[in-house]
Design an enzyme around this catalytic site. Structure first.
Site, PDB file in Angstrom:
ATOM      1  N   CYS A 183      30.673  33.610  25.899  1.00  9.68           N
ATOM      2  CA  CYS A 183      29.769  32.584  25.399  1.00  9.68           C
ATOM      3  C   CYS A 183      29.930  31.281  26.197  1.00  9.68           C
ATOM      4  O   CYS A 183      29.080  30.400  26.120  1.00  9.68           O
ATOM      5  CB  CYS A 183      29.996  32.339  23.911  1.00  9.68           C
ATOM      6  SG  CYS A 183      31.672  31.871  23.494  1.00  9.68           S
ATOM      7  N   GLU A 210      35.557  30.525  37.182  1.00  8.25           N
ATOM      8  CA  GLU A 210      34.546  31.453  37.681  1.00  8.25           C
ATOM      9  C   GLU A 210      33.723  30.841  38.822  1.00  8.25           C
ATOM     10  O   GLU A 210      32.776  31.463  39.324  1.00  8.25           O
ATOM     11  CB  GLU A 210      33.623  31.891  36.533  1.00  8.25           C
ATOM     12  CG  GLU A 210      34.367  32.648  35.439  1.00  8.25           C
ATOM     13  CD  GLU A 210      33.442  33.193  34.339  1.00  8.25           C
ATOM     14  OE1 GLU A 210      32.209  33.167  34.535  1.00  8.25           O
ATOM     15  OE2 GLU A 210      33.960  33.629  33.303  1.00  8.25           O
TER      16      GLU A 210
END
Lengths: 215, 165
Positions: A183, A210
């Site tokens: 999420c 990321e």
């Protein structure tokens, strides 16, 4: 004399009692070994409704809890792990033990993820903590690729309810499996972070990990 | 609503007490088996336990039954040697448990040892001890008192000067 006798007897009893308590006192090792034995036996007898452990991570201590079906809950320290366990006991089952073995796989994959060696998780999930639209949203989230983001609005469109932007927001906010169900890859339309169950600092850290640059 | 705390907390809170009771009744080695059987049985029954139950008394009661089971198993496994001993004394198995205490406990009649363990270590009231051992609460009180007196003698704890017999 009788008063002296009874006080002396009481003293003697106190000494015996102290020896009893001390002499039978378990060492921490003893209790740990017994606990491990209980974990295995409870699991073998299919009574371990929920197994949990905690692992350290760059975003703080994480509580991992799994049913026999799969991973049920990931909780950040800010959620208060004890409270989370109390809620699970009340809503799922009281038969909960700290039993790390069931969580070995996900703990390993989380380590790989935080070391940038893994981009998606390959563990069975138990999504039974959420239902209806929230679960629909949470099922979609793993489809957002590592290092990519979508907006709440885009998610609402993809799951077929373009006007449910706020409901998407609450589905993300109540995601019982943060990190594993990503999420954190959902942002506001203006590029703002939106909310995060683990705190905005954790969300930023995960996106940075990321390679998603801050806007 | 029958909401309870995680069983893990029950183990953490009461595990040491239950082990003490098992050790006092059975000695160190068999105590581990009785402890394990106790918490396994407790975990099985945990969903049905009333939320307001006295958890420690519940566990100590289960431990008492499991200790009897372990003793029976031990007796059955033992090679028959003429007279069957009144109790399977596994006390004296080497381990961390205080030897002096093991010997002293091992020297007590079964009922006294159980009464001492259930009341003084397990925290059961004498009426609850009586339910497990049979007889009246008073009889349990006497058995525990006799046991404590015998332990005191075994430990050779002197009477204070001036204290008459």
């Amino acid at each position: 004399m009788s008063v002296l006798t009874s006080s002396s007897e009481a003293e003697g009893e106190a000494i015996v009692l102290a020896s009893l308590v001390e002499g039978t006192a378990p060492a921490a090792d003893d209790l740990e070994a017994l606990h491990r034995r209980l974990e295995l036996a409870a699991d073998r007898d299919r009574m371990l409704d929920l197994a949990y452990t905690t692992v350290d991570s760059p975003v703080g201590s994480l509580l991992l809890a799994a049913t026999e079906k799969g991973l049920l809950r990931v909780a950040f320290a800010v959620e208060d792990h004890d409270r989370v366990l109390d809620v699970l006991a009340a809503t799922v089952s009281g038969r909960i033990l700290r039993a790390p073995r069931r969580l070995d796989r996900v703990a390993f994959e989380l380590d790989e993820y935080f070391a940038r060696g893994r981009r998606s998780f390959d563990v069975a999930l138990d999504l039974s903590l959420s239902s209806g639209f929230r679960q629909v949203v949470q099922r979609h989230l793993p489809l957002i690729a590592y290092g990519h983001t979508e907006t709440y609005k885009q998610v609402a469109e993809v799951v077929g309810n373009p006007r449910a932007v706020r409901a998407v927001g609450s589905a993300c906010a109540t995601n019982p499996l943060p990190i594993v169900v990503p999420c954190h890859r959902v942002l506001r339309t203006d590029g703002g972070l939106g909310g995060y169950i683990g705190g905005l600092e954790a969300k930023t850290a995960l996106l940075a990990l990321e390679g998603v640059g801050a806007r | 609503m029958n909401t309870k705390k995680p069983f893990e907390k029950v183990v953490a809170e009461h595990g040491p007490t239950v082990l003490r009771v098992c050790r006092a009744v059975l000695g160190e080695h068999d105590a581990d088996d009785a402890w394990s059987e106790t918490f396994l049985a407790a975990m099985r029954a945990y969903p049905e336990l009333p939320a307001d139950a006295n958890v420690q008394a519940w566990l100590v009661t289960i431990a008492h039954r499991k200790a009897i089971d372990v003793t029976r198993l031990r007796l059955r496994a033992a090679v028959p040697v003429g007279d069957v001993p009144e109790r399977a004394s596994t006390l004296g198995v080497p381990g961390a448990l205080d030897h002096e205490l093991q010997d002293a406990l091992g020297g007590l009649p079964d009922k006294q040892r159980r009464a001492v363990a259930l009341h003084y270590l397990g925290g059961l009231a004498y009426a609850e001890v009586a339910e497990l051992l049979g007889g009246t609460a008073d009889a349990s009180r006497r058995a525990a008192a006799d046991g404590m007196r015998a332990l005191r003698l075994a430990y050779a704890i002197p009477e204070r000067t001036g204290a008459g017999k």
